[in-house]
Design an enzyme around this catalytic site. Structure first.
Site, PDB file in Angstrom:
ATOM      1  N   HIS A 146     -14.475  21.385 -64.537  1.00 55.73           N
ATOM      2  CA  HIS A 146     -15.272  21.248 -65.621  1.00 55.73           C
ATOM      3  C   HIS A 146     -14.857  22.046 -66.762  1.00 55.73           C
ATOM      4  O   HIS A 146     -15.132  21.484 -68.072  1.00 55.73           O
ATOM      5  CB  HIS A 146     -16.926  21.446 -65.367  1.00 55.73           C
ATOM      6  CG  HIS A 146     -17.737  20.528 -64.918  1.00 55.73           C
ATOM      7  ND1 HIS A 146     -17.734  19.302 -65.434  1.00 55.73           N
ATOM      8  CD2 HIS A 146     -18.646  20.379 -64.078  1.00 55.73           C
ATOM      9  CE1 HIS A 146     -18.601  18.258 -64.679  1.00 55.73           C
ATOM     10  NE2 HIS A 146     -19.043  19.095 -63.826  1.00 55.73           N
ATOM     11  N   ASN A 154     -21.415  26.633 -66.862  1.00 58.35           N
ATOM     12  CA  ASN A 154     -21.311  27.230 -68.295  1.00 58.35           C
ATOM     13  C   ASN A 154     -20.128  27.964 -68.557  1.00 58.35           C
ATOM     14  O   ASN A 154     -19.404  28.522 -67.643  1.00 58.35           O
ATOM     15  CB  ASN A 154     -22.612  28.446 -67.982  1.00 58.35           C
ATOM     16  CG  ASN A 154     -23.567  28.072 -67.224  1.00 58.35           C
ATOM     17  OD1 ASN A 154     -24.153  27.096 -67.772  1.00 58.35           O
ATOM     18  ND2 ASN A 154     -23.858  28.680 -66.069  1.00 58.35           N
ATOM     19  N   MET A 173     -23.470  25.287 -61.847  1.00 59.37           N
ATOM     20  CA  MET A 173     -23.641  24.894 -63.244  1.00 59.37           C
ATOM     21  C   MET A 173     -22.260  25.429 -63.649  1.00 59.37           C
ATOM     22  O   MET A 173     -22.051  26.581 -63.998  1.00 59.37           O
ATOM     23  CB  MET A 173     -24.923  25.374 -64.008  1.00 59.37           C
ATOM     24  CG  MET A 173     -24.902  25.217 -65.145  1.00 59.37           C
ATOM     25  SD  MET A 173     -24.914  23.317 -65.636  1.00 59.37           S
ATOM     26  CE  MET A 173     -24.155  23.385 -67.184  1.00 59.37           C
ATOM     27  N   GLU A 179     -16.853  23.058 -60.402  1.00 59.85           N
ATOM     28  CA  GLU A 179     -17.281  23.667 -61.569  1.00 59.85           C
ATOM     29  C   GLU A 179     -16.135  24.220 -62.428  1.00 59.85           C
ATOM     30  O   GLU A 179     -16.227  24.292 -63.589  1.00 59.85           O
ATOM     31  CB  GLU A 179     -18.366  24.635 -61.117  1.00 59.85           C
ATOM     32  CG  GLU A 179     -19.419  24.533 -60.506  1.00 59.85           C
ATOM     33  CD  GLU A 179     -20.329  23.155 -60.865  1.00 59.85           C
ATOM     34  OE1 GLU A 179     -20.294  23.074 -62.118  1.00 59.85           O
ATOM     35  OE2 GLU A 179     -20.926  22.721 -60.023  1.00 59.85           O
TER      36      GLU A 179
HETATM   37  N1  B3K Z   1     -23.687  19.877 -64.431  1.00 62.02           N
HETATM   38  C1  B3K Z   1     -24.462  20.393 -63.472  1.00 62.02           C
HETATM   39  C2  B3K Z   1     -25.641  19.964 -63.231  1.00 62.02           C
HETATM   40  C3  B3K Z   1     -26.909  20.033 -64.010  1.00 62.02           C
HETATM   41  C4  B3K Z   1     -28.041  19.138 -63.600  1.00 62.02           C
HETATM   42  C5  B3K Z   1     -29.278  19.183 -64.612  1.00 62.02           C
HETATM   43  N2  B3K Z   1     -30.354  19.061 -64.117  1.00 62.02           N
HETATM   44  C6  B3K Z   1     -23.615  20.764 -62.017  1.00 62.02           C
HETATM   45  C7  B3K Z   1     -22.514  19.974 -61.936  1.00 62.02           C
HETATM   46  O1  B3K Z   1     -22.518  18.648 -61.832  1.00 62.02           O
HETATM   47  O2  B3K Z   1     -21.460  20.355 -61.856  1.00 62.02           O
HETATM   48 ZN    ZN Z   2     -20.362  18.494 -62.338  1.00 61.34          ZN
END
Ligand code: B3K
Ligand code: ZN
Length: 871
Positions: free
Chosen positions: A307, A271, A269, A304
């Site tokens: 992102h 974050n 994730m 990640e």
């Molecule tokens: N954005 C998260 C995935 C979240 C899943 C929620 N059920 C990981 C990713 O795609 O980078």
């Molecule tokens: Zn992603």
């Protein structure tokens, strides 16, 4: 459990939020079973929202302790608080602060959404809607705030206290407690909030960005495992440098933290400044991780990290726009891996994944557009369609506008929408603006589900030397979308002479209507078309090939992707006929020319072993089930594949043994793509050798297992032993379990291996393994290793004709749904192909699904999947 029928949420109903939250001050006092969360929200009415409406905040299993506005405590009459909602009818018209106190119980949180405990570590997962399990909030991505987070915990239990952004304060407190304060200056929605508190080891390094910012990098792992975090750190540093060079994107904080935990619903994730990972995608050493693990770590760490710009700096306005961050970020991580490794090999592997997951999804009851129009449970839309097809759309966009305009469009997107919550149209507009191209027709790719079929017919006139290709496209209906329009399909193509060599320059034909044609003149002989090079669009190609053309392409096409594709097509065609023959009571078919082509690839593999490893591989049983598509008999397919592998194995035995021996003599492990490619080829050859002769081949596998100095070779040997005699296989499996009994991630591999064993006793074996002392449904990795592998990668076991495999998996899903609905719902998607099965299995699968659907108190997540699967 939320067993009520949940409302349908529609993109068309999107409304701007009625309130905005500008700043969040969170104060968390951590205790395993009773954590107190005090949230102070700086709020105001949104001028773009509805005037005078009450304030309504989202919650999920929450308990409100108190609420205050601008410092005055609200009496219970001033609000309505339920576990999933807080409504305050009277709030000031001007800006105000709302202070809420809630109690949560991390130790009892088995859903692994919100704040939970993993192996004694406090951690969070908030995307898509987990933050509402921590405090009442406007839990939607278009509400973006700056954040300050104070964490307090027992110092002995949690010496490390992390959140997003930069650390600003820390100190000791009475009673063995301590605290830390974190400040995140970048506005973000609550799904990007994170907290970690625990006792962890770290590897630390740093990276200097082009503008001179020195960024401290930490990868935190369980105590004693820091030695296995080095590759993840290396991947992170390469990803940071790559994003600077290729996309001009720099990191924007002084600190970047990654934490690996062992209980996690998905991969990782993003974050802000505090990525949290499933430790399976961080921990690696040659002895404990396979080449595939290394590759996944590199790709997911990069994903990640990427992102930070595509997802965090620019986020999604609503969850319908999920592909805006996910498809784009998958595209970016695939590009990264292609630059770090072999582009052709990466492309083939990505297309294999796309077909195995997305094409199957698109052909069944769970089909949906890359940007869905409705959902009941958003967590069920983190799918191959949103991620992998989403990435293919970006790839096509780059082909359509060209690489330079593509980069300019990305730059414009970052400049124009930084700090915003955007929609897909705004993204596409940037490319229209820089290229001057009308991209409106391209939007259909986002809104129309289903895999287009491009039918191609060829015509050659020897007298005039003209060669003509006619293209027609058609997209089959999908649930809720019966009428389809034409897509914009870029088809990269070339013409190959029967004796090899190009007879026309490569070009890209854009098929954007129902049909198109292309004529060449001056063709002295009939050329062989090489179509959809590099898989330039996510479509199915349908062309009647003339005898021998595919094997000519396999040898002579200048496009490596299509060389691979040609051999796959030839094998698929043979296996399709073989399966039909077996169902008529016949024997598996083989083809000497196909075997010879594979032998040739092995003989010439030294130039590119990674490519040869892929190109010599036969379509899997699942590939064949997908290609056959209707009235599927997994046993017949399995026998056809086994028969062909044995025949090819025998035909190429000489060169296979020789090449295997040469590769096997190599010593020393390096995780790079070229070395991994040699190990992959070795594994492929070993499988052929075992198939050709279970006794001598099995002996080679046993030796490789015993002598392996790395996990890749060890696992390859075990995988090959799965098709050898049980008296060779079982001692090796036992040895593996004993050797790695203390290593959860390796025990997962052990469970996964056994989940793949076919045969009449497969279901009984899985049932016994669910009672194994090391099996637990509390850990998602363990469930996926045993049950996920069985349901998705053991077709002959899962699809046992008496339905026992279906019933077993349904039983486990029902039990799991009580604790962790998200993982249960994901597991249930293994049934999505049920309608394509032959009538007997179809009835068994339907019965298992119906009994699951009729069971009491299923979650919203599982209910949504079952309802759509059965519809
Ligand atoms: N954005 C998260 C995935 C979240 C899943 C929620 N059920 C990981 C990713 O795609 O980078
Ligand atoms: Zn992603």
């Amino acid at each position: 459990m939320r067993s009520e029928n949940p409302p349908v949420i529609r993109l068309a109903d999107y409304r701007a939020p009625d309130f905005l939250i500008e700043h969040v001050a969170l104060d968390l006092r951590l205790a395993p079973a009773a954590t107190t969360v005090a949230a102070t929200l700086t709020m105001r009415r949104n001028p773009a929202g509805r005037a005078g409406v009450p304030l309504e905040l989202d919650g999920d299993e929450l308990m409100l302790v108190s609420a205050a506005i601008d410092g005055s405590l609200l009496t219970p009459a001033a609000y309505v608080a339920t576990p999933d909602r807080l409504v305050i009818p009277a709030v000031p018209d001007g800006p105000f602060t709302l202070r809420l106190e809630t109690h949560v119980n991390p130790a009892a949180n088995t859903k692994l959404m919100g704040l939970y405990r993993s192996n004694g570590v406090y951690c969070t997962q908030c995307e898509a809607d987990g933050f509402r399990r921590i405090t009442y909030f406007l839990d939607r991505p278009d509400v973006m705030a700056t954040w300050r987070v104070r964490i307090e915990a027992d110092k002995a239990e949690a010496p490390l206290l992390l959140s997003n952004g930069n650390p600003v304060e820390a100190g000791e407190l009475p009673g063995g407690r301590h605290f830390a304060v974190w400040d995140d200056p970048h506005k973000k929605p609550c799904y990007l909030f994170a907290l970690v508190a625990g006792d962890l080891d770290a590897v630390t390094d740093h990276h200097v960005t082009p503008s001179g910012r020195r960024v401290t990098l930490n990868v935190y792992v369980e105590r004693g495992k820091a030695g296995r975090a080095a590759y993840a750190m290396d991947a992170l540093k390469r990803a940071m440098a790559w994003d600077e060079t290729v996309f001009g994107r720099e990191y924007d904080l002084d600190l970047f933290n990654i934490v690996a935990v062992s209980d996690f619903n998905m991969g990782a994730m993003e974050n802000k400044g505090l990525n949290i990972f499933n430790d399976r995608y961080i921990l690696a050493s040659p002895e404990t991780a396979t080449d595939q693990d290394y590759h996944n770590i590199e790709a997911i760490v990069a994903h990640e990290y990427f992102h930070n710009w595509t997802g965090n700096r620019i986020t999604c306005r609503d969850w319908f726009q999920l592909c805006l961050k996910e498809g784009l970020t998958v595209f970016r991580d695939q590009e990264f891996s292609s630059d770090q490794r072999s582009r052709a090999v990466e492309r083939i592997a990505n297309v294999q994944t796309l077909r195995a997951s997305q094409f199957v999804e698109d052909a069944g009851p769970l089909a949906h557009p890359v940007r869905p129009q409705t959902y009941k449970e958003i967590n069920n839309f983190y799918t191959a369609t949103v991620y992998n097809k989403g990435s293919e759309l970006i790839q096509m966009l780059r082909i359509l506008v060209g690489p330079e305009a593509f980069r300019k469009g990305m730059d414009l997107y970052f400049a124009r929408h930084d700090g915003e919550a955007a929609i897909v149209e705004q993204f596409i507009q940037c490319f229209a603006d820089v290229s001057g191209r009308d991209l409106a027709p391209f939007m259909r790719w986002y809104d129309q589900a289903g895999t287009p079929v491009v039918r191609v017919t060829e015509a050659y006139d020897a007298e005039s030397g003209t060669y003509r290709l006619d293209f027609r496209q058609e997209t089959p209906p999908t649930p809720g979308q019966l009428e389809k329009g034409p897509q914009v399909i870029p088809i990269r193509l070339g013409l190959i002479a029967p004796s090899g060599g190009e007879c026309a320059a490569e070009e890209t034909l854009i098929l954007d209507g129902a049909a198109a044609s292309r004529v060449w003149t001056g063709m002295a002989e009939r050329p062989i078309p090489s179509l959809l090079r590099g898989f330039s669009a996510p479509v199915k190609l349908d062309i009647a090939r003339r005898d021998g053309d595919l094997l000519t392409l396999a040898r002579h096409d200048t496009d490596p992707f299509n060389r691979w594709q040609a051999l796959q097509d030839a094998a698929t065609d043979l296996l399709r006929r073989s399966t039909a023959a077996i169902r008529q009571g016949g024997e598996p078919l083989t083809d000497a020319r196909l075997a010879e082509a594979i032998g040739h690839l092995v003989a010439t593999s030294a130039a590119d072993p990674a490519f040869a490893a892929l190109a010599t591989g036969l379509p899997s049983e699942s590939d064949m089930a997908r290609e056959i598509g209707a009235d599927v008999d997994p046993d017949a397919i399995g026998r056809a594949v086994d028969g062909l592998r044995q025949a090819v194995g025998r035909a190429i035995a000489g060169i296979a043994r020789e090449t295997y021996a040469r590769l096997d003599a190599e010593r020393g492990f390096s995780p790079d793509g070229a070395s991994a490619g040699r190990r992959a080829l070795k594994a492929q050859l070993l499988r052929y050798l075992v198939a050709a002769d279970p006794a001598t081949g099995g002996e080679a596998a046993r030796r490789q297992y015993a002598q392996a100095d790395n996990m890749t070779d060890r696992m390859a040997a075990l995988a090959a032993l799965l098709i050898a005699e049980p008296d060779l296989r079982d001692p090796a499996l036992e040895d593996f379990a004993t050797r790695f009994a203390e290593e959860p991630l390796i025990l997962d591999m052990w469970f996964g291996l056994q989940a793949r064993i076919g045969g009449a006793d497969a279901v009984a074996r899985i049932r016994a393994l669910t009672r194994h002392p090391h099996f637990t449904i509390a850990n998602p990795n363990r469930v996926r290793a045993l049950v996920g592998t069985f349901a998705n990668a053991n077709p002959r076991g899962f699809h046992a004709p008496d339905g026992a495999g279906y019933r077993l998996v349904a039983e486990i899903i029902a039990a799991l749904d009580q604790r962790n609905p998200q993982v249960a719902a994901r597991l249930a998607t293994a049934f999505r192909t049920w309608r394509s099965l032959e009538p007997g299995r179809r009835a068994q699968a339907e019965a298992a699904l119906r009994s699951l659907a009729e069971g009491t108190a299923r979650s919203r997540d599982l209910g949504d999947i079952l309802e759509r699967t059965l519809s």
